[in-house]
Write a protein that holds these residues in place. Structure first.
Motif, PDB file in Angstrom:
ATOM      1  N   LEU A  93       0.866  -1.192   0.000  1.00 58.55           N
ATOM      2  CA  LEU A  93       0.000   0.000   0.000  1.00 58.55           C
ATOM      3  C   LEU A  93       0.895   1.232   0.000  1.00 58.55           C
ATOM      4  CD1 LEU A  93      -2.849   1.289   0.235  1.00 58.55           C
ATOM      5  CD2 LEU A  93      -2.517   1.261   2.719  1.00 58.55           C
TER       6      LEU A  93
ATOM      7  N   VAL B 129       1.035   5.269   0.371  1.00 64.15           N
ATOM      8  CA  VAL B 129       0.340   6.466   0.858  1.00 64.15           C
ATOM      9  C   VAL B 129       1.132   7.672   0.369  1.00 64.15           C
ATOM     10  CG1 VAL B 129      -0.452   7.737   2.890  1.00 64.15           C
ATOM     11  CG2 VAL B 129      -0.470   5.215   2.904  1.00 64.15           C
TER      12      VAL B 129
ATOM     13  N   TYR C 163      -4.236   7.020  -1.675  1.00 63.49           N
ATOM     14  CA  TYR C 163      -3.815   5.646  -1.422  1.00 63.49           C
ATOM     15  C   TYR C 163      -3.785   4.877  -2.732  1.00 63.49           C
ATOM     16  CZ  TYR C 163      -5.211   6.878   3.340  1.00 63.49           C
ATOM     17  OH  TYR C 163      -5.334   7.491   4.556  1.00 63.49           O
TER      18      TYR C 163
ATOM     19  N   GLU D 140      -9.233   3.362   3.562  1.00 60.43           N
ATOM     20  CA  GLU D 140      -8.419   3.723   4.735  1.00 60.43           C
ATOM     21  C   GLU D 140      -9.051   3.333   6.067  1.00 60.43           C
ATOM     22  OE1 GLU D 140     -10.642   7.476   3.453  1.00 60.43           O
ATOM     23  OE2 GLU D 140      -9.505   5.931   2.455  1.00 60.43           O
TER      24      GLU D 140
ATOM     25  N   LEU E 289      -7.233   0.732   8.196  1.00 61.48           N
ATOM     26  CA  LEU E 289      -5.910   1.044   8.745  1.00 61.48           C
ATOM     27  C   LEU E 289      -6.020   1.461  10.204  1.00 61.48           C
ATOM     28  CD1 LEU E 289      -4.470   3.114   5.745  1.00 61.48           C
ATOM     29  CD2 LEU E 289      -4.189   0.663   6.221  1.00 61.48           C
TER      30      LEU E 289
ATOM     31  N   SER F 127      -1.008  -1.454   9.650  1.00 63.46           N
ATOM     32  CA  SER F 127      -1.969  -2.461   9.201  1.00 63.46           C
ATOM     33  C   SER F 127      -1.357  -3.849   9.329  1.00 63.46           C
ATOM     34  CB  SER F 127      -2.358  -2.206   7.740  1.00 63.46           C
ATOM     35  OG  SER F 127      -3.144  -3.272   7.244  1.00 63.46           O
TER      36      SER F 127
ATOM     37  N   TYR G 127      -1.275  -4.865   5.237  1.00 69.34           N
ATOM     38  CA  TYR G 127      -0.613  -4.063   4.204  1.00 69.34           C
ATOM     39  C   TYR G 127       0.788  -3.650   4.665  1.00 69.34           C
ATOM     40  CZ  TYR G 127      -5.165  -3.542   1.922  1.00 69.34           C
ATOM     41  OH  TYR G 127      -6.362  -3.779   1.288  1.00 69.34           O
TER      42      TYR G 127
ATOM     43  N   ILE H 265       2.972  -0.758   4.341  1.00 70.01           N
ATOM     44  CA  ILE H 265       2.714   0.635   3.985  1.00 70.01           C
ATOM     45  C   ILE H 265       4.024   1.356   3.686  1.00 70.01           C
ATOM     46  CG2 ILE H 265       1.746   2.824   4.780  1.00 70.01           C
ATOM     47  CD1 ILE H 265      -0.102   1.166   6.632  1.00 70.01           C
TER      48      ILE H 265
ATOM     49  N   TYR I 245       5.455   5.266   2.149  1.00 64.53           N
ATOM     50  CA  TYR I 245       5.011   6.654   2.042  1.00 64.53           C
ATOM     51  C   TYR I 245       5.783   7.387   0.951  1.00 64.53           C
ATOM     52  CZ  TYR I 245       2.865   5.734   6.580  1.00 64.53           C
ATOM     53  OH  TYR I 245       2.110   5.199   7.600  1.00 64.53           O
TER      54      TYR I 245
END
Length: 183
Positions: free
Chosen positions: A7, A9, A31, A40, A43, A71, A74, A76, A78
């Motif tokens: 995922l 972000v 996302y 979201e 999360l 999560s 996921y 994540i 950034y």
């Protein structure tokens, strides 16, 4: 073995014109990577903003960083956004001046006025040194001449100059005929 989905972000870019106020927060995120119609709401944690954008005030470009989400399903990652603070417009106008022809050359100016300072700022935030130029410099004869201002600088203001005018009026001259007589 069920592995986590990826995922991404991404912090949304933001922008403003210099206003003398520090920046805080962000402009939201987008996302990429949710599966099966999720969003979201699946999360945990809370989104927080960081980077050089936090507390930024002066014109320039700054990173908007995000973090804080978690999560179990996921991985994540950034992506930073960009805060762009543009310079504010500042107009500096040379004040008009006038005099009557006196045979002396004109130099300098008659002051300037400012339009566009923000947050109670004044000329103390400017760099450089005020200089006068234009056709008024060295003007001596009756007529109209331009007074140009220049030389001031700023990292937060986009400065434009408006010329003033010097008007040199004609001096009064009285010619008197001399009496004459004859016998």
């Amino acid at each position: 073995d069920i592995g986590k989905a990826e995922l991404i972000v991404t912090a949304r870019d933001d922008g403003k014109t210099y206003d003398g106020v520090t920046y805080a927060g962000g402009n939201g995120v987008s996302y990429d990577g949710f599966v099966s119609g999720e969003d979201e709401s699946v999360l945990s944690g809370s989104l927080s903003y960081g980077g050089t954008s936090q507390g930024a005030k002066d014109a320039g470009d700054y990173a908007i960083e995000t973090s804080g989400l978690t999560s179990g399903n996921y991985n994540i990652s950034y992506v930073d956004g960009l805060l762009s603070i543009a310079k504010a417009s500042l107009t500096i106008t040379a004040s008009d001046d006038s005099k009557t022809y006196d045979g002396l050359t004109y130099s300098g100016g008659n002051g300037i006025t400012y339009d566009g300072f923000v947050s109670g700022e004044d000329e103390s935030v400017l760099g450089g040194a005020l200089a006068y130029g234009g056709t008024a410099q060295g003007a001596k004869d009756a007529g109209t001449y331009a007074i140009e201002a220049s030389g001031l600088t700023s990292g937060n203001y986009d400065i434009s100059y408006v010329d003033g005018s010097l008007d040199i009026g004609k001096a009064s001259l009285t010619i008197t005929a001399i009496d004459d007589g004859k016998t």
